[in-house]
Scaffold this motif. Structure first.
Motif, PDB file in Angstrom:
ATOM      1  N   CYS A 177      37.305  37.380  40.266  1.00 46.76           N
ATOM      2  CA  CYS A 177      37.258  35.968  40.649  1.00 46.76           C
ATOM      3  C   CYS A 177      37.439  35.061  39.437  1.00 46.76           C
ATOM      4  O   CYS A 177      37.935  33.936  39.558  1.00 46.76           O
ATOM      5  N   LYS A 178      37.036  35.557  38.267  1.00 48.70           N
ATOM      6  CA  LYS A 178      37.130  34.743  37.054  1.00 48.70           C
ATOM      7  C   LYS A 178      38.578  34.369  36.788  1.00 48.70           C
ATOM      8  O   LYS A 178      38.897  33.185  36.669  1.00 48.70           O
ATOM      9  N   SER A 179      39.465  35.369  36.694  1.00 48.24           N
ATOM     10  CA  SER A 179      40.892  35.111  36.546  1.00 48.24           C
ATOM     11  C   SER A 179      41.624  36.428  36.372  1.00 48.24           C
ATOM     12  O   SER A 179      41.026  37.454  36.005  1.00 48.24           O
ATOM     13  N   ASN A 180      42.930  36.385  36.623  1.00 48.82           N
ATOM     14  CA  ASN A 180      43.759  37.575  36.411  1.00 48.82           C
ATOM     15  C   ASN A 180      43.814  37.956  34.935  1.00 48.82           C
ATOM     16  O   ASN A 180      43.977  39.132  34.590  1.00 48.82           O
ATOM     17  N   ASP A 181      43.689  36.967  34.049  1.00 44.97           N
ATOM     18  CA  ASP A 181      43.745  37.234  32.619  1.00 44.97           C
ATOM     19  C   ASP A 181      42.568  38.079  32.152  1.00 44.97           C
ATOM     20  O   ASP A 181      42.636  38.741  31.116  1.00 44.97           O
ATOM     21  N   VAL A 182      41.476  38.055  32.918  1.00 47.30           N
ATOM     22  CA  VAL A 182      40.316  38.883  32.598  1.00 47.30           C
ATOM     23  C   VAL A 182      40.433  40.247  33.272  1.00 47.30           C
ATOM     24  O   VAL A 182      40.135  41.277  32.678  1.00 47.30           O
ATOM     25  N   ALA A 183      40.881  40.262  34.533  1.00 45.19           N
ATOM     26  CA  ALA A 183      40.933  41.504  35.305  1.00 45.19           C
ATOM     27  C   ALA A 183      41.989  42.472  34.772  1.00 45.19           C
ATOM     28  O   ALA A 183      41.756  43.688  34.714  1.00 45.19           O
ATOM     29  N   ALA A 184      43.152  41.954  34.388  1.00 43.03           N
ATOM     30  CA  ALA A 184      44.248  42.829  33.953  1.00 43.03           C
ATOM     31  C   ALA A 184      43.902  43.637  32.700  1.00 43.03           C
ATOM     32  O   ALA A 184      44.129  44.855  32.667  1.00 43.03           O
ATOM     33  N   PRO A 185      43.365  43.035  31.628  1.00 43.03           N
ATOM     34  CA  PRO A 185      43.010  43.838  30.445  1.00 43.03           C
ATOM     35  C   PRO A 185      41.970  44.923  30.744  1.00 43.03           C
ATOM     36  O   PRO A 185      42.008  45.999  30.132  1.00 43.03           O
ATOM     37  N   VAL A 186      41.040  44.643  31.665  1.00 44.87           N
ATOM     38  CA  VAL A 186      40.042  45.654  32.029  1.00 44.87           C
ATOM     39  C   VAL A 186      40.730  46.889  32.587  1.00 44.87           C
ATOM     40  O   VAL A 186      40.402  48.028  32.226  1.00 44.87           O
ATOM     41  N   GLN A 187      41.728  46.677  33.456  1.00 44.22           N
ATOM     42  CA  GLN A 187      42.445  47.805  34.032  1.00 44.22           C
ATOM     43  C   GLN A 187      43.256  48.555  32.979  1.00 44.22           C
ATOM     44  O   GLN A 187      43.334  49.785  33.002  1.00 44.22           O
ATOM     45  N   VAL A 188      43.853  47.826  32.054  1.00 43.36           N
ATOM     46  CA  VAL A 188      44.644  48.472  31.000  1.00 43.36           C
ATOM     47  C   VAL A 188      43.758  49.357  30.134  1.00 43.36           C
ATOM     48  O   VAL A 188      44.089  50.520  29.843  1.00 43.36           O
ATOM     49  N   ILE A 189      42.613  48.834  29.723  1.00 41.38           N
ATOM     50  CA  ILE A 189      41.693  49.598  28.877  1.00 41.38           C
ATOM     51  C   ILE A 189      41.196  50.845  29.606  1.00 41.38           C
ATOM     52  O   ILE A 189      41.161  51.949  29.041  1.00 41.38           O
ATOM     53  N   CYS A 190      40.817  50.675  30.874  1.00 42.03           N
ATOM     54  CA  CYS A 190      40.320  51.811  31.660  1.00 42.03           C
ATOM     55  C   CYS A 190      41.404  52.865  31.845  1.00 42.03           C
ATOM     56  O   CYS A 190      41.120  54.079  31.801  1.00 42.03           O
TER      57      CYS A 190
ATOM     58  N   SER B 178      43.540  33.267  52.523  1.00 41.82           N
ATOM     59  CA  SER B 178      44.672  33.062  51.615  1.00 41.82           C
ATOM     60  C   SER B 178      44.440  31.904  50.650  1.00 41.82           C
ATOM     61  O   SER B 178      45.340  31.538  49.886  1.00 41.82           O
ATOM     62  N   PHE B 179      43.253  31.314  50.668  1.00 44.99           N
ATOM     63  CA  PHE B 179      42.969  30.197  49.771  1.00 44.99           C
ATOM     64  C   PHE B 179      42.863  30.693  48.325  1.00 44.99           C
ATOM     65  O   PHE B 179      42.398  31.800  48.064  1.00 44.99           O
ATOM     66  N   LEU B 180      43.303  29.836  47.388  1.00 41.44           N
ATOM     67  CA  LEU B 180      43.257  30.155  45.960  1.00 41.44           C
ATOM     68  C   LEU B 180      42.303  29.217  45.237  1.00 41.44           C
ATOM     69  O   LEU B 180      42.112  28.070  45.642  1.00 41.44           O
ATOM     70  N   HIS B 181      41.719  29.719  44.151  1.00 41.58           N
ATOM     71  CA  HIS B 181      40.861  28.877  43.336  1.00 41.58           C
ATOM     72  C   HIS B 181      41.703  27.769  42.710  1.00 41.58           C
ATOM     73  O   HIS B 181      42.817  28.001  42.236  1.00 41.58           O
ATOM     74  N   VAL B 182      41.168  26.572  42.679  1.00 42.28           N
ATOM     75  CA  VAL B 182      41.959  25.414  42.261  1.00 42.28           C
ATOM     76  C   VAL B 182      42.292  25.443  40.771  1.00 42.28           C
ATOM     77  O   VAL B 182      43.249  24.795  40.333  1.00 42.28           O
ATOM     78  N   ASN B 183      41.536  26.194  39.978  1.00 42.56           N
ATOM     79  CA  ASN B 183      41.769  26.223  38.535  1.00 42.56           C
ATOM     80  C   ASN B 183      42.483  27.483  38.067  1.00 42.56           C
ATOM     81  O   ASN B 183      43.513  27.411  37.393  1.00 42.56           O
ATOM     82  N   ASN B 184      41.950  28.670  38.414  1.00 43.00           N
ATOM     83  CA  ASN B 184      42.541  29.907  37.896  1.00 43.00           C
ATOM     84  C   ASN B 184      43.459  30.612  38.889  1.00 43.00           C
ATOM     85  O   ASN B 184      44.011  31.670  38.583  1.00 43.00           O
ATOM     86  N   LEU B 185      43.607  30.041  40.100  1.00 45.12           N
ATOM     87  CA  LEU B 185      44.539  30.552  41.110  1.00 45.12           C
ATOM     88  C   LEU B 185      44.220  31.978  41.577  1.00 45.12           C
ATOM     89  O   LEU B 185      45.090  32.686  42.072  1.00 45.12           O
TER      90      LEU B 185
ATOM     91  N   LEU C  31      33.378  27.515  46.974  1.00 45.54           N
ATOM     92  CA  LEU C  31      34.170  28.415  46.141  1.00 45.54           C
ATOM     93  C   LEU C  31      35.237  27.693  45.327  1.00 45.54           C
ATOM     94  O   LEU C  31      35.915  28.319  44.503  1.00 45.54           O
ATOM     95  N   GLN C  32      35.413  26.399  45.578  1.00 48.15           N
ATOM     96  CA  GLN C  32      36.436  25.599  44.901  1.00 48.15           C
ATOM     97  C   GLN C  32      37.829  26.197  45.128  1.00 48.15           C
ATOM     98  O   GLN C  32      38.575  26.475  44.191  1.00 48.15           O
ATOM     99  N   VAL C  33      38.160  26.387  46.402  1.00 46.27           N
ATOM    100  CA  VAL C  33      39.447  26.953  46.773  1.00 46.27           C
ATOM    101  C   VAL C  33      40.182  25.997  47.700  1.00 46.27           C
ATOM    102  O   VAL C  33      39.581  25.127  48.329  1.00 46.27           O
TER     103      VAL C  33
END
Length: 363
Positions: free
Chosen positions: A44-57, A219-226, A352-354
């Motif tokens: 939920c924080k952002s894709n920029d946080v989730a993607a590196p976690v997957q790469v490291i794992c 299908s709603f997106l967060h208004v800041n981090n999408l 949720l700010q979506v």
């Protein structure tokens, strides 16, 4: 998938605390739930946080598999091949057992399908997705087969079948006191598998809501981090519900049966579209032989266990699918609306700010 990875993560992680004695089932499930909630927050924080976690794992997972593979090669060079010489002696030939075995195999290799669920977020998908799926399947197949061969240089087949953590038992023999590093690597691996399943699974829910196959608010997106926050929360909550009732084996049988139904229907639709929409734009197109083989395979996995060895998990899974149809027909297909829910959706947006996402279909 997320629930299974969560339970596996909890099992491996709690193995690090032997002072606690036998692990109560409740503690294992609470640990799995805590992991799922953590992943929900990360995604939920952002894709920029989730993607590196997957790469490291993923990197740690491959390194752990390479250690197992090279450890097995060394063991074979030392002559530990007695179990390997037995090959497939005394293996079952009953079709129902073979089908159920493929359920677990399908789960182990299911990661390839996650690639195509993030189709819209990949640059140059025709080149990258085909290369990723092709190379990925080849690498995973080789690593998994070699890892199993390595296990057989240390453990007997009976020990492998009764072990709750095969890789840990292997590491205790081969790595000795350093086996804790393997335990941590496997725990991180299962964490990464759950992260990947949540990331891709939430995108399916998001797309279904956007295309009016599920409620639009998904299908709603967060208004800041999408980030598709409602879809992520919905997927995570479903995973937590699956964690509560049972163990890994039961969940695999429960999930793989409806997934085989989905694979069968999806493959059937491909033939329908080839007939009814022959000139539709197709970024990726495969020879018809491929879906024919998939159709035969999924049909075998559906019919064989259901006819020869019906289980309660299959009945529950069928009821689960039927319940989805009963929900879809009045509320989605027929457009029936409960006006009182509009206020709840508005409050959900504020909480949720979506907001609804803009989307233009591929031409």
């Amino acid at each position: 998938m997320i629930a299974i990875s969560g339970l596996a993560f909890a099992d491996y992680l709690l193995t690090l605390a032997p002072v606690c004695g036998p692990r109560p089932e409740l503690i294992v499930k609470l640990c799995a739930v805590a992991m799922i909630v953590t992943l929900m927050v990360i995604n939920c924080k952002s894709n920029d946080v989730a993607a590196p976690v997957q790469v490291i794992c993923t990197i740690l997972k491959i390194l752990a598999l390479l250690v197992i593979v090279f450890g097995g090669i060394i063991r074979m060079a030392q002559g530990w091949t007695a179990e390997l010489r037995q090959g497939f002696d005394n293996s079952t030939k009953e079709s129902v057992n073979i089908a159920l075995a493929f359920y677990s195999i399908n789960y182990s290799y299911a990661g390839w399908s996650n690639v195509f669920t993030i189709f819209e977020e990949v640059k140059n998908p025709k080149r990258n997705l085909l290369a990723c799926s092709g190379v990925g399947i080849l690498v995973v197949t080789v690593l998994y087969i070699m890892a199993n061969i390595s296990f057989l240089t240390v453990l007997s087949r009976k020990e492998m079948m009764t072990s709750s953590a095969v890789a840990v038992d292997w590491a205790d023999v081969v790595l000795g006191s350093a086996s804790i590093t393997m335990l941590l690597a496997i725990a991180v691996s299962t964490f990464g598998a759950a992260a990947s399943s949540l990331f891709t699974g939430s995108r399916i829910i998001f797309a279904a809501g956007r295309d009016n196959v599920m409620p639009e608010w998904l299908s709603f997106l967060h208004v800041n981090n999408l980030s598709p926050v409602p879809a992520i929360l919905f997927t995570g909550i479903l995973a937590i519900i699956f964690v509560i009732p049972g163990g890994i084996g039961n969940i695999i049988n429960f999930l793989m049966f409806p997934m085989n139904i989905l694979d069968f229907l999806s493959t059937t639709v491909l033939f329908v579209f080839r007939k009814t929409k022959p000139n539709a734009p197709r970024i990726i197109k495969v020879p018809l032989l491929v879906p024919c083989l998939v159709l035969a395979y999924t049909l075998f996995l559906l019919v064989t266990p259901l006819v020869l060895n019906p289980r309660m998990e299959f009945l529950y899974a069928t009821c689960f699918v039927v319940a989805g149809v009963l929900f879809y027909v009045p509320f989605i297909h027929c457009g029936f609306r409960i006006n009182r829910l509009d206020g709840a959706v508005a409050k959900l947006q504020l909480l949720l700010q979506v907001s609804p996402a803009t989307y233009s279909k591929l031409q």
